[in-house]
Design a protein around this motif. Structure first.
Motif, PDB file in Angstrom:
ATOM      1  N   LEU A  26     -18.341  13.804   4.611  1.00 27.11           N
ATOM      2  CA  LEU A  26     -19.095  14.582   3.624  1.00 27.11           C
ATOM      3  C   LEU A  26     -19.485  13.736   2.419  1.00 27.11           C
ATOM      4  O   LEU A  26     -20.608  13.843   1.904  1.00 27.11           O
ATOM      5  CB  LEU A  26     -18.276  15.797   3.184  1.00 27.11           C
ATOM      6  N   THR A  27     -18.578  12.887   1.972  1.00 28.00           N
ATOM      7  CA  THR A  27     -18.873  12.043   0.810  1.00 28.00           C
ATOM      8  C   THR A  27     -19.982  11.045   1.118  1.00 28.00           C
ATOM      9  O   THR A  27     -20.907  10.845   0.312  1.00 28.00           O
ATOM     10  CB  THR A  27     -17.604  11.298   0.359  1.00 28.00           C
ATOM     11  N   ASN A  28     -19.908  10.416   2.284  1.00 28.42           N
ATOM     12  CA  ASN A  28     -20.933   9.431   2.645  1.00 28.42           C
ATOM     13  C   ASN A  28     -22.302  10.081   2.805  1.00 28.42           C
ATOM     14  O   ASN A  28     -23.328   9.482   2.476  1.00 28.42           O
ATOM     15  CB  ASN A  28     -20.528   8.712   3.934  1.00 28.42           C
ATOM     16  N   TRP A  29     -22.315  11.313   3.321  1.00 31.08           N
ATOM     17  CA  TRP A  29     -23.592  12.027   3.440  1.00 31.08           C
ATOM     18  C   TRP A  29     -24.204  12.260   2.063  1.00 31.08           C
ATOM     19  O   TRP A  29     -25.399  12.014   1.847  1.00 31.08           O
ATOM     20  CB  TRP A  29     -23.370  13.360   4.153  1.00 31.08           C
ATOM     21  N   ALA A  30     -23.398  12.708   1.113  1.00 32.47           N
ATOM     22  CA  ALA A  30     -23.915  12.993  -0.229  1.00 32.47           C
ATOM     23  C   ALA A  30     -24.371  11.727  -0.944  1.00 32.47           C
ATOM     24  O   ALA A  30     -25.220  11.787  -1.837  1.00 32.47           O
ATOM     25  CB  ALA A  30     -22.849  13.707  -1.053  1.00 32.47           C
TER      26      ALA A  30
ATOM     27  N   ALA B 209     -25.812   9.132   0.553  1.00 34.51           N
ATOM     28  CA  ALA B 209     -26.892   8.458   1.289  1.00 34.51           C
ATOM     29  C   ALA B 209     -28.169   8.511   0.449  1.00 34.51           C
ATOM     30  O   ALA B 209     -29.081   9.302   0.694  1.00 34.51           O
ATOM     31  CB  ALA B 209     -27.101   9.118   2.647  1.00 34.51           C
ATOM     32  N   THR B 210     -28.242   7.652  -0.561  1.00 32.12           N
ATOM     33  CA  THR B 210     -29.285   7.722  -1.595  1.00 32.12           C
ATOM     34  C   THR B 210     -30.710   7.800  -1.055  1.00 32.12           C
ATOM     35  O   THR B 210     -31.487   8.651  -1.497  1.00 32.12           O
ATOM     36  CB  THR B 210     -29.146   6.524  -2.555  1.00 32.12           C
ATOM     37  N   PRO B 211     -31.109   6.956  -0.109  1.00 29.27           N
ATOM     38  CA  PRO B 211     -32.512   7.022   0.333  1.00 29.27           C
ATOM     39  C   PRO B 211     -32.898   8.388   0.894  1.00 29.27           C
ATOM     40  O   PRO B 211     -34.034   8.841   0.711  1.00 29.27           O
ATOM     41  CB  PRO B 211     -32.584   5.936   1.416  1.00 29.27           C
ATOM     42  N   HIS B 212     -31.962   9.047   1.560  1.00 33.23           N
ATOM     43  CA  HIS B 212     -32.289  10.329   2.183  1.00 33.23           C
ATOM     44  C   HIS B 212     -32.419  11.458   1.162  1.00 33.23           C
ATOM     45  O   HIS B 212     -33.059  12.467   1.437  1.00 33.23           O
ATOM     46  CB  HIS B 212     -31.233  10.692   3.231  1.00 33.23           C
ATOM     47  N   TRP B 213     -31.821  11.304  -0.014  1.00 32.83           N
ATOM     48  CA  TRP B 213     -31.901  12.332  -1.054  1.00 32.83           C
ATOM     49  C   TRP B 213     -32.988  12.015  -2.089  1.00 32.83           C
ATOM     50  O   TRP B 213     -33.185  12.783  -3.027  1.00 32.83           O
ATOM     51  CB  TRP B 213     -30.556  12.453  -1.779  1.00 32.83           C
ATOM     52  N   GLN B 214     -33.683  10.905  -1.910  1.00 28.39           N
ATOM     53  CA  GLN B 214     -34.588  10.442  -2.957  1.00 28.39           C
ATOM     54  C   GLN B 214     -35.707  11.438  -3.244  1.00 28.39           C
ATOM     55  O   GLN B 214     -36.155  11.572  -4.386  1.00 28.39           O
ATOM     56  CB  GLN B 214     -35.187   9.083  -2.576  1.00 28.39           C
ATOM     57  N   HIS B 215     -36.176  12.164  -2.220  1.00 30.74           N
ATOM     58  CA  HIS B 215     -37.274  13.113  -2.451  1.00 30.74           C
ATOM     59  C   HIS B 215     -36.843  14.242  -3.380  1.00 30.74           C
ATOM     60  O   HIS B 215     -37.677  14.819  -4.090  1.00 30.74           O
ATOM     61  CB  HIS B 215     -37.770  13.685  -1.120  1.00 30.74           C
ATOM     62  N   ILE B 216     -35.534  14.543  -3.405  1.00 27.91           N
ATOM     63  CA  ILE B 216     -35.043  15.567  -4.331  1.00 27.91           C
ATOM     64  C   ILE B 216     -34.829  14.955  -5.713  1.00 27.91           C
ATOM     65  O   ILE B 216     -35.163  15.564  -6.740  1.00 27.91           O
ATOM     66  CB  ILE B 216     -33.745  16.192  -3.795  1.00 27.91           C
ATOM     67  N   ARG B 217     -34.309  13.729  -5.760  1.00 26.99           N
ATOM     68  CA  ARG B 217     -34.143  13.058  -7.055  1.00 26.99           C
ATOM     69  C   ARG B 217     -35.482  12.857  -7.758  1.00 26.99           C
ATOM     70  O   ARG B 217     -35.570  12.900  -8.985  1.00 26.99           O
ATOM     71  CB  ARG B 217     -33.454  11.705  -6.854  1.00 26.99           C
ATOM     72  N   ASP B 218     -36.530  12.635  -6.983  1.00 28.28           N
ATOM     73  CA  ASP B 218     -37.849  12.391  -7.569  1.00 28.28           C
ATOM     74  C   ASP B 218     -38.532  13.667  -8.042  1.00 28.28           C
ATOM     75  O   ASP B 218     -39.575  13.604  -8.695  1.00 28.28           O
ATOM     76  CB  ASP B 218     -38.762  11.693  -6.554  1.00 28.28           C
TER      77      ASP B 218
END
Length: 296
Positions: free
Chosen positions: A24-28, A30-39
């Motif tokens: 669960l921690t590694n999934w959260a 996984a920066t590139p995969h969440w980038q569309h939400i961060r942007d």
């Protein structure tokens, strides 16, 4: 093969807390995969979304117990007739035959089946006719129908009462959720904390799936007109993690605190909890908390 996929192939009993925490921690993270939400930005302001997450195990949770039925005292020898076969019919059409000395209760038959099938007694339901037989009932017929069932999802109020009874660090999402939600100091007394947290007992609580997780995240993206614009790699990750949680937890759920991004003073926030009762430790649940936040 990534960690979630490898874990989904393990027997439930082999999945450790460390394995769950790492997955669960590694999934959260996984920066590139969440980038569309961060942007994503709010109200056209050039301020990125900040995503925080943590994972916690809640032991001895304030949730209904799901323990095996208590084994009743076996009938005395003089009270027993000869052992007789009992046919247990599965929904698949298959049948299992066991021998039980009459009279035997449903609870005792379940324990025989636990040994035979490897399915915990508390996950079994025995049906005769159209009715489920209570554990204390005596089995009198020659056959019963067998149904494997999952415990229900953890209720939002039980979840909230359980997390209040746990100690939290200042950096935890729970601590920061309180700070964002109230703009007040974290309460020193449990009754005061409980009063606040139970004000959110009506939060949305739905079965965890890839679809429910993506739908919840779409609520945050909607203000940008980007709802549904999740990269394929991110969708695949969500599907793997949802499948992993279903494999190692009973009836995992997704709790969504607010109906949409919640504005308070100069902050906009959104809080999600992924919750599941461990199959290996039924009175313990794991919670992965998410806080999405940006300045407005």
């Amino acid at each position: 093969m990534d960690e979630a996929e490898e874990s989904s192939l393990m027997p439930e009993s082999k999945i450790t807390r460390d394995c769950i925490w790492d997955t669960l921690t590694n999934w959260a993270k996984a920066t590139p995969h969440w980038q569309h939400i961060r942007d994503s930005t709010i109200d056209t302001k050039d301020v990125q979304t900040h995503i925080s997450s943590d994972v916690r195990f809640i032991d001895d949770a304030k949730i209904p117990a799901i323990t095996a039925p208590r084994e009743e005292e076996a009938p005395k020898a003089e009270e027993l007739s000869a052992e007789k076969p009992l046919t247990v019919e599965m929904l698949s059409g298959q049948a299992v035959q066991i021998k039980v000395p009459a009279p035997y209760t449903v609870a005792q038959v379940k324990q025989r089946l636990e040994t035979c099938l490897g399915i915990p007694a508390f996950l079994q339901a025995l049906i005769s006719g159209a009715e489920e037989l209570p554990d204390e009932a005596v089995v009198t017929g020659d056959s019963v129908a067998f149904l494997r069932r999952e415990p229900p999802m953890i209720e939002a109020e039980d979840f909230l009462r359980s997390i209040v009874a746990t100690s939290w660090e200042r950096r935890s999402i729970f601590y920061r959720w309180h700070a964002f939600d109230t703009y007040m100091q974290f309460p020193d007394s449990e009754p005061e904390l409980l009063e606040w947290v139970l004000s959110h007992r009506k939060m949305k609580n739905v079965p965890l799936s890839a679809a429910s997780m993506l739908e919840a995240l779409d609520v945050w993206l909607e203000d940008n007109g980007k709802a549904g614009a999740h990269p394929e790699a991110f969708k695949e990750d969500v599907e793997k993690v949802a499948a992993f949680m279903c494999h190692c937890c009973y009836s995992p759920s997704l709790l969504v605190v607010y109906n949409g991004p919640f504005a308070h003073e100069y902050d906009l926030g959104y809080v999600l909890f992924v919750v599941g009762r461990l199959r290996s430790e039924p009175q313990t649940f794991v919670v992965q908390s998410f806080l999405l936040k940006c300045r407005i």
